[in-house]
Motif scaffolding. Structure first.
Motif, PDB file in Angstrom:
ATOM      1  N   ILE B 294       0.860  -1.178   0.000  1.00  0.00           N
ATOM      2  CA  ILE B 294       0.000   0.000   0.000  1.00  0.00           C
ATOM      3  C   ILE B 294       0.897   1.228   0.000  1.00  0.00           C
ATOM      4  O   ILE B 294       1.717   1.411   0.905  1.00  0.00           O
ATOM      5  N   PHE B 295       0.750   2.030  -1.070  1.00  0.00           N
ATOM      6  CA  PHE B 295       1.518   3.266  -1.157  1.00  0.00           C
ATOM      7  C   PHE B 295       0.578   4.410  -0.799  1.00  0.00           C
ATOM      8  O   PHE B 295      -0.378   4.695  -1.523  1.00  0.00           O
ATOM      9  N   GLY B 296       0.811   5.025   0.346  1.00  0.00           N
ATOM     10  CA  GLY B 296      -0.072   6.098   0.805  1.00  0.00           C
ATOM     11  C   GLY B 296       0.486   7.453   0.408  1.00  0.00           C
ATOM     12  O   GLY B 296       1.674   7.697   0.551  1.00  0.00           O
ATOM     13  N   VAL B 297      -0.376   8.299  -0.144  1.00  0.00           N
ATOM     14  CA  VAL B 297       0.053   9.650  -0.491  1.00  0.00           C
ATOM     15  C   VAL B 297      -0.651  10.626   0.432  1.00  0.00           C
ATOM     16  O   VAL B 297      -1.865  10.776   0.388  1.00  0.00           O
ATOM     17  N   ALA B 298       0.128  11.272   1.313  1.00  0.00           N
ATOM     18  CA  ALA B 298      -0.436  12.256   2.231  1.00  0.00           C
ATOM     19  C   ALA B 298      -0.297  13.628   1.586  1.00  0.00           C
ATOM     20  O   ALA B 298       0.631  13.871   0.812  1.00  0.00           O
ATOM     21  N   GLU B 471      -6.875  12.454   5.437  1.00  0.00           N
ATOM     22  CA  GLU B 471      -6.770  12.066   6.842  1.00  0.00           C
ATOM     23  C   GLU B 471      -5.390  11.438   7.063  1.00  0.00           C
ATOM     24  O   GLU B 471      -5.133  10.318   6.628  1.00  0.00           O
ATOM     25  N   LEU B 472      -4.545  12.147   7.765  1.00  0.00           N
ATOM     26  CA  LEU B 472      -3.191  11.652   7.981  1.00  0.00           C
ATOM     27  C   LEU B 472      -3.201  10.323   8.735  1.00  0.00           C
ATOM     28  O   LEU B 472      -2.418   9.417   8.448  1.00  0.00           O
ATOM     29  N   SER B 473      -4.152  10.207   9.697  1.00  0.00           N
ATOM     30  CA  SER B 473      -4.181   8.980  10.497  1.00  0.00           C
ATOM     31  C   SER B 473      -4.477   7.768   9.618  1.00  0.00           C
ATOM     32  O   SER B 473      -3.983   6.669   9.868  1.00  0.00           O
ATOM     33  N   GLU B 474      -5.281   7.981   8.563  1.00  0.00           N
ATOM     34  CA  GLU B 474      -5.614   6.888   7.655  1.00  0.00           C
ATOM     35  C   GLU B 474      -4.365   6.431   6.884  1.00  0.00           C
ATOM     36  O   GLU B 474      -4.092   5.238   6.750  1.00  0.00           O
ATOM     37  N   ILE B 475      -3.610   7.404   6.395  1.00  0.00           N
ATOM     38  CA  ILE B 475      -2.375   7.098   5.674  1.00  0.00           C
ATOM     39  C   ILE B 475      -1.410   6.346   6.599  1.00  0.00           C
ATOM     40  O   ILE B 475      -0.826   5.323   6.228  1.00  0.00           O
ATOM     41  N   MET B 476      -1.261   6.861   7.828  1.00  0.00           N
ATOM     42  CA  MET B 476      -0.299   6.281   8.762  1.00  0.00           C
ATOM     43  C   MET B 476      -0.667   4.843   9.108  1.00  0.00           C
ATOM     44  O   MET B 476       0.208   3.985   9.251  1.00  0.00           O
ATOM     45  N   ASP B 480       2.276   0.902   3.598  1.00  0.00           N
ATOM     46  CA  ASP B 480       3.597   0.296   3.727  1.00  0.00           C
ATOM     47  C   ASP B 480       4.656   1.329   3.364  1.00  0.00           C
ATOM     48  O   ASP B 480       5.746   1.337   3.916  1.00  0.00           O
ATOM     49  N   MET B 481       4.323   2.143   2.366  1.00  0.00           N
ATOM     50  CA  MET B 481       5.206   3.243   1.979  1.00  0.00           C
ATOM     51  C   MET B 481       4.383   4.520   2.047  1.00  0.00           C
ATOM     52  O   MET B 481       3.198   4.513   1.714  1.00  0.00           O
ATOM     53  N   ILE B 482       5.004   5.596   2.491  1.00  0.00           N
ATOM     54  CA  ILE B 482       4.269   6.853   2.590  1.00  0.00           C
ATOM     55  C   ILE B 482       4.976   7.920   1.764  1.00  0.00           C
ATOM     56  O   ILE B 482       6.168   8.178   1.943  1.00  0.00           O
ATOM     57  N   GLY B 483       4.245   8.512   0.836  1.00  0.00           N
ATOM     58  CA  GLY B 483       4.773   9.633   0.072  1.00  0.00           C
ATOM     59  C   GLY B 483       4.025  10.892   0.483  1.00  0.00           C
ATOM     60  O   GLY B 483       2.856  10.825   0.851  1.00  0.00           O
ATOM     61  N   VAL B 484       4.707  12.027   0.441  1.00  0.00           N
ATOM     62  CA  VAL B 484       4.038  13.293   0.757  1.00  0.00           C
ATOM     63  C   VAL B 484       4.028  14.138  -0.497  1.00  0.00           C
ATOM     64  O   VAL B 484       5.074  14.327  -1.136  1.00  0.00           O
ATOM     65  N   ILE B 485       2.855  14.605  -0.879  1.00  0.00           N
ATOM     66  CA  ILE B 485       2.749  15.414  -2.093  1.00  0.00           C
ATOM     67  C   ILE B 485       2.541  16.874  -1.694  1.00  0.00           C
ATOM     68  O   ILE B 485       1.758  17.181  -0.794  1.00  0.00           O
ATOM     69  N   TYR B 486       3.316  17.740  -2.332  1.00  0.00           N
ATOM     70  CA  TYR B 486       3.185  19.176  -2.062  1.00  0.00           C
ATOM     71  C   TYR B 486       3.459  19.922  -3.358  1.00  0.00           C
ATOM     72  O   TYR B 486       4.489  19.699  -3.996  1.00  0.00           O
ATOM     73  N   HIS B 487       2.549  20.769  -3.765  1.00  0.00           N
ATOM     74  CA  HIS B 487       2.687  21.553  -4.994  1.00  0.00           C
ATOM     75  C   HIS B 487       3.047  20.693  -6.197  1.00  0.00           C
ATOM     76  O   HIS B 487       3.920  21.051  -6.990  1.00  0.00           O
ATOM     77  N   GLY B 488       2.402  19.543  -6.313  1.00  0.00           N
ATOM     78  CA  GLY B 488       2.577  18.723  -7.500  1.00  0.00           C
ATOM     79  C   GLY B 488       3.846  17.902  -7.552  1.00  0.00           C
ATOM     80  O   GLY B 488       4.159  17.301  -8.575  1.00  0.00           O
ATOM     81  N   ALA B 489       4.613  17.883  -6.449  1.00  0.00           N
ATOM     82  CA  ALA B 489       5.829  17.072  -6.445  1.00  0.00           C
ATOM     83  C   ALA B 489       5.875  16.256  -5.159  1.00  0.00           C
ATOM     84  O   ALA B 489       5.252  16.621  -4.161  1.00  0.00           O
ATOM     85  N   LEU B 490       6.584  15.129  -5.192  1.00  0.00           N
ATOM     86  CA  LEU B 490       6.723  14.335  -3.980  1.00  0.00           C
ATOM     87  C   LEU B 490       7.804  14.965  -3.104  1.00  0.00           C
ATOM     88  O   LEU B 490       8.957  15.094  -3.516  1.00  0.00           O
ATOM     89  N   ALA B 491       7.394  15.377  -1.903  1.00  0.00           N
ATOM     90  CA  ALA B 491       8.341  16.032  -1.006  1.00  0.00           C
ATOM     91  C   ALA B 491       9.140  15.010  -0.211  1.00  0.00           C
ATOM     92  O   ALA B 491      10.069  15.349   0.511  1.00  0.00           O
ATOM     93  N   ILE B 504       5.623  14.246   8.715  1.00  0.00           N
ATOM     94  CA  ILE B 504       4.778  14.266   7.517  1.00  0.00           C
ATOM     95  C   ILE B 504       3.967  15.547   7.465  1.00  0.00           C
ATOM     96  O   ILE B 504       3.845  16.190   6.410  1.00  0.00           O
ATOM     97  N   GLY B 505       3.427  15.942   8.618  1.00  0.00           N
ATOM     98  CA  GLY B 505       2.670  17.188   8.691  1.00  0.00           C
ATOM     99  C   GLY B 505       3.516  18.367   8.228  1.00  0.00           C
ATOM    100  O   GLY B 505       3.036  19.256   7.513  1.00  0.00           O
ATOM    101  N   LEU B 506       4.772  18.360   8.623  1.00  0.00           N
ATOM    102  CA  LEU B 506       5.679  19.446   8.242  1.00  0.00           C
ATOM    103  C   LEU B 506       5.867  19.484   6.718  1.00  0.00           C
ATOM    104  O   LEU B 506       5.772  20.537   6.080  1.00  0.00           O
ATOM    105  N   LEU B 507       6.074  18.305   6.122  1.00  0.00           N
ATOM    106  CA  LEU B 507       6.261  18.237   4.667  1.00  0.00           C
ATOM    107  C   LEU B 507       4.986  18.613   3.918  1.00  0.00           C
ATOM    108  O   LEU B 507       5.030  19.255   2.878  1.00  0.00           O
ATOM    109  N   MET B 508       3.830  18.208   4.469  1.00  0.00           N
ATOM    110  CA  MET B 508       2.553  18.527   3.835  1.00  0.00           C
ATOM    111  C   MET B 508       2.357  20.031   3.748  1.00  0.00           C
ATOM    112  O   MET B 508       1.722  20.532   2.821  1.00  0.00           O
ATOM    113  N   ALA B 509       2.876  20.740   4.740  1.00  0.00           N
ATOM    114  CA  ALA B 509       2.712  22.194   4.781  1.00  0.00           C
ATOM    115  C   ALA B 509       3.822  22.899   3.998  1.00  0.00           C
ATOM    116  O   ALA B 509       3.905  24.120   4.012  1.00  0.00           O
TER     117      ALA B 509
END
Lengths: 307, 514
Positions: B294-298, B471-476, B480-491, B504-509
């Motif tokens: 499961i690749f989660g995108v926060a 929902e960050l808690s859902e992703i967490m 199995d892998m977590i990616g963070v997307i910000y402004h159209g790119a993976l942070a 993750i919250g920091l990267l999301m912002a």
């Protein structure tokens, strides 16, 4: 060929004469649709009104009885529309179309039965003219300012505006046309308000028919001649506001009067093109303006809707 | 001993709509001057029960008492006269009318014989608005108001009618967290002025924050009433669902060797795309998902998630980049949703009403949407209604969809059950790649757990899953892998367990990790 003859008092008086049924029917449609019921039965209501007016006048010899008969007929026919659309939540366009066809057939049937003609009734007296300050003796426009139904139509424009925007009834009617569920939760009866709107529309459209009949001193088959649809256009063009709708109706009247004047003067353009003017205007206005014109949100939607 | 008089007492209320029993012998007692929360899953019958109290429905059986006196309402007008007011879940406001006109509708002040006194209406409304600190301009058109202001207007409407008992149906569903906080302050103010408040919700955090007493409903029945102080979220969730609710679904993390051994299902390289408004939506997205992963995108909504999903499901063409599905390089010129679906991509869309369901179709027909041409569901010329019905009914049973009636239109189901239809349909095709976007948005606790469990099951059966959620808690808890997307790119991309919510919250912002 002289164009001075076109822009004259005659043009004005003709415009008013032609506009009256448009204005009355457009006012009716505006009230009905403000409450959320699309009423394309205007055509049928005008026919009914015209026929009942002639009938009442013919039997009583009193044109005012004819006017009363027209209004009664209008109420009766809109009652069908109200029951079908409001009580049984049927499609409002279909009900309206059915009434138009019914009215066209029924008036012809009774024309044959009562007046033994398939084209027109016997002649009836028109409405009496009123005189204010001797204005009726003024040239050309005298006939306008002394005609009782023309004056009534002018008055009804403002009365409709006040009814919709200045009374609790109007506030409720607008609420019912915009958001019936909301009105219902506040204890406003959607059935009652919508029925009232449709009835008022019936009265106004029937008056338009009465005016047609008295103007020609007789009823002739299919005499509504598409005026109901032009009135609907005026309502849309007038953004569901009685004042603007009346103005739009007058504009269509002007276009038609202009076309008649052009033909009388004899412009060297094929008459078919001249006759097109009002309809081209309709199409152009609808295409250009309809985007900015917003119908009541629940217009045409039965209540209660699907869960 | 005298019997206590309740503001509201409902006893054994039952009501049926066609085949569906909405309330089944439900009982409720609300004390004067309290904030009483009515909680339950979607479709538990909370709104119906309150609409009965407000006179909008009349019950098939049961008894109602308001302030100790037996009440029979034939419409909202009667309920209003008894001092009951209701704020509906969907705002009951007329947008083109002013604030004042909306408030007085139905009880308009009149001047002269029959004219609407709009000046007086504005005065009256301004007066109540001041009294409760609502800060609403009586002359403003409702269509210009913010959602929070519209909510206050709804309450003002109810107070104008002299309500002592206020029913609020899911009032916070449309509010931002800040608006919710100030909304709760208004509720406390109402309580301080002696009003009784009944609040319908399924958000347990809010119940704990604002209510004095809680009544829980399940499948049309009231299952119990407790003091808020004497319970907690887990206890309420158990009462709502009828069994202990697991907020964190168990799953087995895979070893590195297992991961390396499973094949790559989806691979994206340098995907760039424009949004509908022709702005840069995605730039240089690259990642891969293996089978059984499961690749989660926060990410905060609107950072390119929608465009990413649309590219993978064949709904949108990227400007550049490569997409490889099960080793096959996709040609974007020829791509379409039908083709991707045929290649084994399942899609749980972010907006189930827009892309997930045909609301006017039956539950059964919705179950086979997109599969209607499969030989099991049709013959040469006609569809095989029996096969569709049998399949639909099996899915309804497997996914515990309520009401269990395959012929019902999807529109008639609650949000949680509608979502289960979409999830059931997509998972029943055994996709190689499941794209799940906001799979539990607007869904209640029981259904959330259920949907999470099904997604984990699909992963364990070998599907690759792309999960996008606000929902960050859902992703967490699922990824199995977590990616963070910000402004159209993976942070950033991290294996689960190597990163915490703060990072993750920091990267999301848009922040940078030290």
């Amino acid at each position: 060929m002289s164009l001075d003859g076109i822009f004259s008092l005659a043009l004005l008086s003709q415009t008013v004469r032609i506009s009256v049924p448009y204005v009355l029917a457009a006012l009716g449609a505006t009230i009905s649709e403000t409450g959320g019921v699309v009423n394309i039965a205007l055509e049928g209501l005008i026919l009914t009104g015209a026929f009942c007016a002639v009938l009442g006048s013919h039997y009583s010899g009193n044109p005012w009885v004819g006017v009363m008969a027209a209004m009664t007929g209008g109420i009766f026919v809109s009652l069908i529309h109200a029951v079908v659309c409001i009580r049984f939540r049927a499609n409002q366009i279909i009900s309206g179309l059915a009434i138009n066809i019914l009215a066209a057939g029924a008036t012809k049937f009774f024309l044959k039965l009562i007046f033994h003609s398939s084209s027109n009734s016997s002649r009836v007296a028109g409405l009496p003219h009123w005189s204010f300050f001797g204005l009726d003796r003024a040239p050309v426009i005298g006939a306008i300012v002394s005609d009782s139904l023309i004056l009534a139509a002018a008055l009804l424009v403002f009365a409709s505006y006040c009814l919709i925007y200045k009374t609790p009834f109007g506030l409720r009617l607008r609420a019912v046309g915009e958001h019936p569920e909301c009105a219902e939760t506040l204890g406003v009866s959607v059935y009652f308000m919508r029925c009232a709107g449709v009835m008022l529309c019936g009265v106004l459209a029937a008056l338009a028919g009465a005016w047609l009949a008295f103007d020609q001193h007789q009823f002739s088959a299919d005499m509504s001649g598409g005026r109901g649809y032009i009135a609907l256009t005026a309502m849309i063009f007038g953004k569901w506001n009685p004042l603007w709708a009346a103005l739009a109706a007058a504009l269509f009247g002007l276009a038609e009067a202009f076309q008649i004047q052009l033909q009388t003067v004899g412009v060297s353009v094929p008459t078919q093109f001249i006759q097109m003017i009002p309809y081209v205007l309709t199409v152009v206005l609808l295409a250009g303006v309809i985007g900015k014109s917003r119908a009541p949100a629940a217009d045409g939607k039965p209540y209660p809707g699907e869960e | 001993m005298t019997e206590q008089i309740f503001a509201v007492e409902l006893r054994d209320i039952s009501i049926r709509f066609g085949k569906v029993t909405a309330n089944d012998s439900a009982s409720l007692r609300v004390e004067k001057g309290e904030i009483h929360a009515l909680v339950g899953e979607n479709g538990a019958g909370k709104s119906t029960l309150m609409k009965i109290l407000y006179g909008m429905y009349s019950p098939d059986s049961g008894m109602m008492k308001v302030n100790g006196a037996e009440a029979h309402f034939s419409g909202p007008r009667d309920a209003i006269a008894s001092g009951i007011g209701m704020v509906h879940q969907h705002f009951m406001l007329v947008p083109p009318l002013t604030v004042a006109e909306n408030v007085v509708l139905g009880q308009e002040p009149v001047k002269g014989c029959c004219a609407f006194d709009s000046g007086r209406a504005r005065e009256l409304v301004a007066q109540i608005s001041r009294q409760y600190g609502f800060e609403l301009d009586p002359a403003a058109k409702v269509e210009t108001l913010s959602v929070g202001e519209q909510q206050r207007l709804e309450i003002l409407k109810v107070l104008f009618r002299g309500a002592e008992i206020l029913i609020l149906d899911e009032p916070t569903a449309v509010l931002t967290p800040q608006e919710t906080t100030s909304f709760f302050a208004i509720l406390r103010k109402l309580k301080a002025q002696g009003k009784t408040v009944i609040i319908i919700t399924h958000k347990l955090r809010e119940v704990m924050a604002v209510s004095d007493t809680v009544t829980v409903m399940r499948r049309g029945k009231t299952v119990g009433t407790v003091r808020t102080a004497a319970t907690n979220e887990a206890g309420l969730a158990q009462m709502m669902v009828g069994r202990p609710v697991v907020f964190q679904v168990e799953r087995r993390l895979k070893t590195e060797r297992e991961i390396a051994a499973s094949p790559v299902v989806l691979s994206l390289e340098g995907i760039c795309a424009k949004s509908d408004r022709w702005l840069d939506a995605l730039c240089g997205i690259s990642f891969e998902i293996r089978a059984g992963e499961i690749f989660g995108v926060a990410g905060v909504e609107g950072n390119g998630q929608s465009e990413l999903i649309e590219i993978i499901t064949g709904l949108r063409r990227p400007q550049s980049g490569r997409l490889t599905l099960s080793g096959q390089l996709m040609d974007f010129e020829e791509n379409s949703p039908a083709r991707m679906s045929k290649l084994g991509v399942g899609h749980v869309p972010e907006d189930r009403h827009r892309r997930g369901l045909v609301l006017d179709y039956s539950v059964r027909d919705n179950m086979v949407l997109g599969r209607q041409r499969e030989s099991q569901f049709c013959s040469a010329l006609s569809r095989n209604a029996e096969a569709v019905a049998a399949f639909g009914d099996r899915m309804i049973e497997d996914f515990d969809i309520y009401p269990a009636d395959g012929e019902l239109a999807a529109r008639a189901l609650s949000g949680g059950n509608q979502q289960k239809i979409v999830v059931a349909r997509e998972l029943s095709r055994r996709p190689k790649l499941l794209v799940a976007s906001q799979p539990t948005r607007g869904v209640d606790v029981g259904a959330i757990e259920f949907i999470h469990r099904k997604i984990i099951e699909a992963r364990d059966a070998g599907a690759a899953v792309l999960l996008l959620s606000a929902e960050l808690s859902e992703i967490m808890s699922l990824s199995d892998m977590i990616g963070v997307i910000y402004h159209g790119a993976l942070a950033g991309v991290f294996p689960a367990g190597s990163v915490n919510e703060d990072k993750i919250g920091l990267l999301m912002a848009g922040g940078k990790l030290p």
